[in-house]
Design a protein around this motif. Sequence first.
Motif, PDB file in Angstrom:
ATOM      1  N   PHE A   1       0.755  -1.281  -0.006  1.00  0.00           N
ATOM      2  CA  PHE A   1       0.040   0.136  -0.178  1.00  0.00           C
ATOM      3  C   PHE A   1       0.882   1.158  -0.007  1.00  0.00           C
ATOM      4  CE2 PHE A   1      -2.207   3.372   2.330  1.00  0.00           C
ATOM      5  CZ  PHE A   1      -3.217   3.598   1.633  1.00  0.00           C
ATOM      6  N   LEU A   2       1.834   1.263   0.964  1.00  0.00           N
ATOM      7  CA  LEU A   2       2.812   2.336   0.800  1.00  0.00           C
ATOM      8  C   LEU A   2       3.693   2.607  -0.405  1.00  0.00           C
ATOM      9  CD1 LEU A   2       3.896   2.290   4.583  1.00  0.00           C
ATOM     10  CD2 LEU A   2       2.021   4.053   3.643  1.00  0.00           C
ATOM     11  N   HIS A   3       3.982   1.723  -0.859  1.00  0.00           N
ATOM     12  CA  HIS A   3       4.772   1.503  -2.225  1.00  0.00           C
ATOM     13  C   HIS A   3       4.055   2.190  -3.274  1.00  0.00           C
ATOM     14  CE1 HIS A   3       7.461   0.285  -5.405  1.00  0.00           C
ATOM     15  NE2 HIS A   3       6.349  -0.379  -5.966  1.00  0.00           N
ATOM     16  N   ARG A   4       2.811   1.843  -3.445  1.00  0.00           N
ATOM     17  CA  ARG A   4       2.042   2.483  -4.369  1.00  0.00           C
ATOM     18  C   ARG A   4       1.703   3.743  -4.139  1.00  0.00           C
ATOM     19  NH1 ARG A   4       1.679   0.451  -8.732  1.00  0.00           N
ATOM     20  NH2 ARG A   4       1.367  -1.636  -8.140  1.00  0.00           N
ATOM     21  N   LEU A   5       1.342   4.146  -3.042  1.00  0.00           N
ATOM     22  CA  LEU A   5       0.933   5.477  -2.533  1.00  0.00           C
ATOM     23  C   LEU A   5       2.008   6.392  -2.746  1.00  0.00           C
ATOM     24  CD1 LEU A   5      -1.049   7.421  -1.303  1.00  0.00           C
ATOM     25  CD2 LEU A   5      -0.261   6.801   0.984  1.00  0.00           C
ATOM     26  N   PHE A   6       3.490   6.023  -2.499  1.00  0.00           N
ATOM     27  CA  PHE A   6       4.562   6.785  -2.722  1.00  0.00           C
ATOM     28  C   PHE A   6       4.717   7.209  -4.123  1.00  0.00           C
ATOM     29  CE2 PHE A   6       6.348   5.146   1.446  1.00  0.00           C
ATOM     30  CZ  PHE A   6       5.930   6.389   1.943  1.00  0.00           C
ATOM     31  N   ASN A   7       4.617   5.916  -5.037  1.00  0.00           N
ATOM     32  CA  ASN A   7       4.937   6.037  -6.383  1.00  0.00           C
ATOM     33  C   ASN A   7       3.777   6.962  -7.013  1.00  0.00           C
ATOM     34  OD1 ASN A   7       7.112   4.614  -6.283  1.00  0.00           O
ATOM     35  ND2 ASN A   7       5.905   2.586  -6.926  1.00  0.00           N
ATOM     36  N   CYS A   8       2.553   6.799  -6.692  1.00  0.00           N
ATOM     37  CA  CYS A   8       1.454   7.540  -7.230  1.00  0.00           C
ATOM     38  C   CYS A   8       1.480   9.151  -7.154  1.00  0.00           C
ATOM     39  CB  CYS A   8       0.149   7.025  -6.887  1.00  0.00           C
ATOM     40  SG  CYS A   8      -0.123   5.307  -7.373  1.00  0.00           S
TER      41      CYS A   8
END
Length: 1438
Positions: free
Chosen positions: A1096-1103
């Motif tokens: 979740f955090l990985h996707r949030l940072f990338n987005c």
Amino acid sequence: MGVKEKSGLALLLGDEASPDAEIAAATAVFELSADEREALSPGDGLCACLSELVSARVSAQRRQASGASDTRAGRLGPATVGVSCVAGQTDTASSSSFSSSSLSVSSTSSFSSVRANACVYTGKWQYEVTVCTAGIMQIGWATINTRFTSEEGVGDCPDSYAFDGKRVKKWSVECIPYGESWAAGDVIGCCLDLHRGEATFYRNGRSMGVAFARVRSLQPHLAYFPAVSLSHAERAELNFGATPLTYPVPGYQPVQAPPRSGDVESAAYLLGCLERLGTCVQPRFEPAPGTAAATAAGTSGGAGGSTGPGKDPAADGSGEVYGLGRGLVAGLGGGPARSPGAHDVVGDRAGTAGAGAGAGRSGSLALGWDSWLLLGSVAAEQLGPLLLDDYVIAAVLTPTLLRLAAAAEKDAAADQAHQRTNLASGLGAATVLGPGSGGAGRPLGHLLQLLELTLDPGVLAAVVACLMEVLAKRCVSAAPPPEGGSRSVGAENLGAAASAGAARPYLALAVAVAQRPVLRAAWLRSQNLWEVLEAFLTRKSPSPEDLKRLLPAVWWRGCPELTGEREHMRAAMGELSTAMARVEACQYELMCCLLGSPGVGGDPREDALVEFLRYLVHKNRGATRDIPPPGLSNHTVLISAYFALLRMLRAALPVTNSFPAGALFVKTAHQADLEPVNSLVRLGGIVTHLCRESPVTCPAQLAPLHVAPPPPLPATTAAAAAGTAATATAAAPGALAPPPPCECDAWVAARVAAAPALAGQLVDAAMTLYAFKVGSSVKMMHNTASSLTASLSGKEEVERQLRAAVASGAATASPAAAAYVSYLEEARDFFRQEVAAGIRFASLLKVVFFSGWKQEAWLCLAAWLGRLLAAAAAQPGPLLSYVPTAYLDCMLDWLTSMRLAASEAAAGTALPPAATAPTVEALRAHGVSGSSNSSGGSSNSGGSGGSSQGSLGDLIGALVVLLHEPRICTPDAKEALVAGLGSLLGAPGLMAEVERNAVARARLAGAAVAAFDSRLWHPVAQVLLKMVRGMGFGDDAPSGTPAHSPQERLSSGAAASSSASGPGHTGACGGGGGSTQFRAALAAELRPGGPALQPFLHRLFNCANWATSDFAATVADLHDSSRSRRHVTEQQQQYRKAGLLFELVTALLRLLEWAAASLPDAFLGQEQGQGQGQGQGAAEGEEAPPAALNLNRLLEVVSFVLSHFTEGSDARRLTELLALPAADGAGGMSSTLRLERSLLADKVHKAAALAPVVGALLGLWRSACGVGGGSGGVGSGGEQQQQQQQQLQLLDALLRHSDSHTEKQMAYLRGLDWWAALPSAEPAGLEAGMRLFSRLLLAAAARRQQLAAEAGGASGGAGGGSEAPEELCDPITSSLMTDPVILPDSQVTVDRSTIERHFLTSQTDPFSRTPLARAALTPNTELRAKVQAWLRSKGRTG
């Protein structure tokens, strides 16, 4: 039947009438003279003598008929006018299967032209063209010298005159604006007055003014031919006079003369005789002695059992009528006794004054049934051959029946009013009229009955087929009669009702005919049955001019000069809704007449309604293609059929509790292209893919699914039937009103109960029609609402700028400023016209799709579909993948429609009374088992229906269950699911309903986190934001909730413990303030160490990084566009894209802020590689959350955002872009782009993006300091030590990410006027947050000084002096390593944070691509020591 003598049926009936009464009746009916009356022979010879007299009179009239040629002056050509193609390619055919009445012309090439074979050279002439498609056509007159090519047509040459309603222009060599835009179904009258030299065009009987004057005539080669030019795929029907003109203009002759005028006069006389027989003569039935009817007459009594004088043989509902078979006397064909097809002529008023047109006269004459029938047979014997001419049916029979139907309806309305009065005064219950009695009162019923009993069966079948075809054509082109002069507001409202309900008289008569089994059986044998039914279901789409007449008054919020128009608009929309509901009721009754009738050809195993639906589906099977094929039905046909099925399902679904999903979805999938449903996209993909990849092999998976039925309709009682109108108008605003009581509902329920498979067929047909057209039309309604909102915003912004420009005196400052003010005035007028047109169109769509009973019936169907989809999801195997996406779309579209209506109601817009959004209380109570709201009366299914959660609860549960369902693979379906859930969470007052739902409480948080993937991250981010918003730094204060303390609003983690305010508090913010309950659920789902946190955090940072980068690139592109030659339209799109990207950036940053405040352990946990030993730390890192990685990535995002919004080149470009240019035009910017920049400046505020950045830092700092957290106050020694470690960890990380711009960025944040930039935020929260932020910055400065002192005063400061040696930098990121590890295969040393980030996307060595596990990493202790030594030498920390 041909009854003529007193034998056969008359003898069986056994009734004798006095000779004087028979002669008096014959004289009145046939309008006999004194001499003719004297010639009558009383007794058995009366019928023969009367037949001779009538035959002689008819023969004399018919001898006056015209010949085979048309010799009228001023006309040349054959008597029967036809057309020939003179350019391009066309399909020309008769539009009637009964005879060649009117011609249908369609173009099959790019531009085609047809010309009639008759011409006119003097006089006044007219012909009509029915526009079947509303595209480009040129209709008018042409000479023999007119050139017709693939590019030129009528009106493109001299002495050629045409009108084009698509382009709203008249054509004669050159084009000039003229007339009104046309719509499909319009009748265009083409009139040519060669005496005055004028050509005039009429639209639906309304003159559009003289189009051309000085039309030349009486010269060589100047005879004018009717001619039409059509673009590709356009179609029109031409009527030169073969059938009566729909809107004849006084003084003008049709180009083709009416056929045999004597036949028309004779038919009018004979039908007048039958009409007088039905209205002036009362039939009296007296059973023969000794028959069963005579015995029953002596014993029966009461309502329905009376056998007194005047009782109709067809009035009894039993199978026997006075000892004779009902089918023998009335020709009922053995139909079900109480079906809508079992016609019941109202007989309760027998012996009193007749109904309809004969009221007041019918009591003067009374005859026995046999004598009455014999008189009718005399007229019918002569009338039968005449009715074989469709012109006679259209010109004589149809108007006669319409007149009687209107009189019967007027009497029925008076009866209902009288019954309601009796009920109100307590005089007794009202009598419920049968399904056939509403449109066929006694005079109309008698006339139809006479035609049934006296016409030959073959003639009767032909007459019924032609009559229904005439009525169907009138429905297609129905328009209110033209009116002249000005009208008052009340008259305008009546005009709106007349326009919307113009087709109702023809539909009502068709229903009256179809409800008689003999006539219905004859109609079902006609060759063009399905085409006629399509025409009955067609709704005429209004043009913009029609919409102005429908809704002359327009009001919108914030328009002070139109404050008085609001009530006028409400009244007009109420009239429109009522008129449309009456048309839909007739369409529903007509389709119910087919239900239960044998199929075409009389096959009892087939149902006529199912056959028609199958025909409709097969005909429109290509409707979902990007380029639909030709030959599809009019889209209004599919919409009307869908809503008729929707009302039918409202009565059918409560009596069924299963659905054959396997048979309808899986078995048909293996039939390839034989089933049209296979062209529909399924939830799991296309059918061929599913059959290959996900076959259903277990027979148990094909078993019917159990689906709980919806609540039943209220019982149809006499009181309910009598008070239908009053109930419909007196319904409380916001209530969910079921469909009005109708006996057809009971018939539908009975049929479905007898044949349970019928319910599944109806549902599948309705959903297929929804996929073909209805769904896209509903989405168009949603898009129209969104476009209207944008237009209103643009209008308000233009008016604001105009007021500012006028106040500053810009209009006189310079020519450029004056031009800008003029542009603003033009833009304001344009936006007002656009808003008015949008409101009219949106209002029409709301009435069509969301008014009256449709809300309740659609909610029942949507909830039932939700339960069906949930049952399919609970079924193991791929069954859910085979469900067409239309089942999901229908459910989601209702939610979106309800949310839009609720939002508009909250804003105070003018909604019609029948389209008011339901209240939350009504939604909550609907469908709950055992509630009075859901039951409403007795149920045909024997149970109360509904579910424990109610309809709304079932919808919420289905959305949550399907949100992250792996068997749903269609991207559009997944996006629609997320958007539907977002609509539900964003609707006012519905957040609390979601919180109350047990399925949502248990599964929503997990499903939303799991759905936050690489494809759905954008819509899912909006859903997550609705769940967590309202507690961040500078976030909008939740409306309607108690004020939180500054500490609560600064920390979402602290807010998770504030649920003690109760369940009613959490949802009161109407979806705008988030949910304490779901914030806590999300925090539990994303707990540190859990499997969902890191993805979740990985996707949030990338987005967040991508959105910020794309926004910055768009801003740079707009900033440099002044030096480019880019088109204005492209720059407009870039401005709008920048606004959308900014909203996305702020949403993602708010989620990061919530994660930092609610999940501090994910960022400030124990770092990997630090512990009792390096090796042990690496081993434990397998389970521990990579807190250092998360903290570094968070600070990277923070630094990235600060560089774009505070200091640096990107921030300067944004500042310059948001600065409004001067109105004097010095910058050289066009007025359009100046307006777009102004709109962007109102939407983009730096503080909105910087506030969540500050909030994220505050959340971590509060957690590290233990302020407002769960521990509260000062904890134990171990907790204090942990807090100190977390503080140092955060401060050291901040220093590592500091550079030369950091101090300027922090100074920008401290100096920002947050109170002015965020006026909707709580001032106390902003003040407390800035105090805490100042303490954080002071602590960071103190930590920097401490490290510098420990390094012996080494210079480094924030930037660290010099760059790190290459051997200490990561080979991938080129940044200083803090925890170096050795990769086992490639033996390359990288930073642990770098490889941890790589593990999020791939479990391989980034250099050798070999598999790699986290446990195989080896800490590089030697290199780590060198890094620490270098950092200490520079006054920095590791």
